[in-house]
Design an enzyme around this catalytic site. Structure first.
Site, mmCIF file in Angstrom:
data_model
loop_
_atom_site.group_PDB
_atom_site.id
_atom_site.type_symbol
_atom_site.label_atom_id
_atom_site.label_comp_id
_atom_site.label_asym_id
_atom_site.label_seq_id
_atom_site.Cartn_x
_atom_site.Cartn_y
_atom_site.Cartn_z
ATOM 1 N N ARG A 1 9.471 -12.263 0.547
ATOM 2 C CA ARG A 1 8.428 -11.586 -0.249
ATOM 3 C C ARG A 1 8.800 -11.520 -1.737
ATOM 4 O O ARG A 1 7.929 -11.451 -2.594
ATOM 5 C CB ARG A 1 8.187 -10.184 0.322
ATOM 6 C CG ARG A 1 6.901 -9.519 -0.176
ATOM 7 C CD ARG A 1 6.560 -8.306 0.681
ATOM 8 N NE ARG A 1 5.267 -7.729 0.363
ATOM 9 C CZ ARG A 1 5.098 -6.691 -0.443
ATOM 10 N NH1 ARG A 1 6.135 -6.117 -1.002
ATOM 11 N NH2 ARG A 1 3.886 -6.222 -0.684
ATOM 12 N N ILE B 1 -0.504 -7.438 -4.424
ATOM 13 C CA ILE B 1 0.053 -8.038 -3.198
ATOM 14 C C ILE B 1 0.040 -6.893 -2.184
ATOM 15 O O ILE B 1 0.532 -5.793 -2.467
ATOM 16 C CB ILE B 1 1.468 -8.633 -3.427
ATOM 17 C CG1 ILE B 1 2.103 -9.067 -2.102
ATOM 18 C CG2 ILE B 1 2.396 -7.705 -4.158
ATOM 19 C CD1 ILE B 1 3.427 -9.850 -2.279
ATOM 20 N N SER B 2 -0.546 -7.143 -1.014
ATOM 21 C CA SER B 2 -0.754 -6.064 -0.055
ATOM 22 C C SER B 2 0.568 -5.501 0.479
ATOM 23 O O SER B 2 1.591 -6.185 0.505
ATOM 24 C CB SER B 2 -1.598 -6.557 1.122
ATOM 25 O OG SER B 2 -2.829 -7.055 0.671
ATOM 26 N N GLN B 3 0.503 -4.261 0.952
ATOM 27 C CA GLN B 3 1.641 -3.595 1.598
ATOM 28 C C GLN B 3 2.077 -4.448 2.809
ATOM 29 O O GLN B 3 1.222 -4.933 3.561
ATOM 30 C CB GLN B 3 1.136 -2.225 2.069
ATOM 31 C CG GLN B 3 2.125 -1.385 2.820
ATOM 32 C CD GLN B 3 1.417 -0.229 3.524
ATOM 33 O OE1 GLN B 3 0.210 -0.303 3.826
ATOM 34 N NE2 GLN B 3 2.156 0.819 3.799
#
Ligand code: SAM
Length: 259
Positions: free
Chosen positions: A70, A96-98
């Site tokens: 990530r 950027i999503s969790q």
């Protein structure tokens, strides 16, 4: 288990020593090797604490989340926060999503090896990258050319060659590549775009946040059970940036700059 802040502070010190972006490391000296192993440790801790403990069980999803770095998908300077339990800002005022929600949505979509998936909202490319470690092919659409180009560079760097990108309004789907076994929408919409339902294969699953961002969005799962029949389940409350495009009735939704 060590706390997230201890792991993060070790990553921060090693990033300072290496003073290169992790993705740029080609030949690993001792500090870079230590950084890589710290990042891997942080990634595994993220999966164990944030994802498994919240009930995600699909082994393919968990393996993919343990694989994709990530830190490559966050903005330069934010690598130390790459494994935190939250969305992070990216260019164009997007996020950027969790990590948990990425895993939860892919599990809900029941994505399996050999399948073809569509993602609406490429963003950083992280979600598509995770899906690409499971699916045969991933198609991903982003409305911002800058974000799409950055995501392509990240996929090239990592050698993820089964992801196709397109710039445009994803509410129309990707008709030439349909039907899809799974469709994930990573931005919230007041109504489900008809084109996305139509581009599901029979048995295909659409996972999409639906609702008003101020009143609340619900993650919905639509399964196409027949040529004209769909099953609809509500999964959980979520909060996504808005899907900006033409809605199913042909109206254009206004952009919203809040995260
Ligand atoms: N999946 C992404 C990731 O892993 O980084 C997170 C995506 S972010 C929460 C939502 C993205 O949807 C934003 O990049 C936004 O620009 C994009 N978006 C919003 N409306 C869109 C539309 N109509 N078509 C394509 N992308 C759209």
């Amino acid at each position: 288990m060590e706390s997230q802040s201890i792991v993060r502070s070790r990553v921060r010190s090693l990033l300072r020593v290496c003073s290169v972006r992790p993705a740029a490391v080609v030949t690993l000296g001792p500090p870079q090797a230590a950084l890589m192993s710290e990042l891997e440790r942080a990634r595994n801790q993220m999966v164990d604490v944030q994802i498994v403990e919240r009930g995600v069980r699909d082994p393919q999803v968990l393996a993919a989340m343990r694989t994709v770095p990530r830190e490559v998908f966050v903005e330069p300077g934010l690598e130390e926060f790459a494994y935190d339990d939250e969305p992070l800002p990216i260019d164009e005022g997007q996020t950027i999503s969790q990590p948990y929600i990425v895993a939860r949505m892919i599990e809900a979509a029941e994505l399996k090896s050999g399948e073809r998936a569509l993602e609406v909202g490429t963003g950083s490319g992280y979600g598509a990258a995770v899906m690409s470690r499971i699916a045969h092919e991933v198609y991903t659409i982003e409305r911002y050319p800058t974000l799409s180009a950055q995501a392509q560079q990240r996929f090239d760097k990592l050698g993820y060659s089964n992801i196709r990108l397109r710039v445009g309004d994803g509410s129309h789907g990707w008709p030439e590549a349909a039907p899809f076994d799974a469709i994930l929408v990573t931005a919230g919409t007041p109504e489900i775009p008809a084109a996305l339902e139509e581009q599901l294969a029979i048995g295909g699953r659409l996972v999409i946040p639906v609702g008003d961002r101020l009143v609340g969005q619900t993650l919905r799962k639509i399964r196409r059970s027949g040529a004209t029949t769909y099953e609809d389940d509500s999964l959980e409350a979520v909060r996504f940036v808005p899907l900006v495009g033409e809605d199913p009735s042909g109206r254009s939704s206004a952009p919203d700059s809040t995260l």
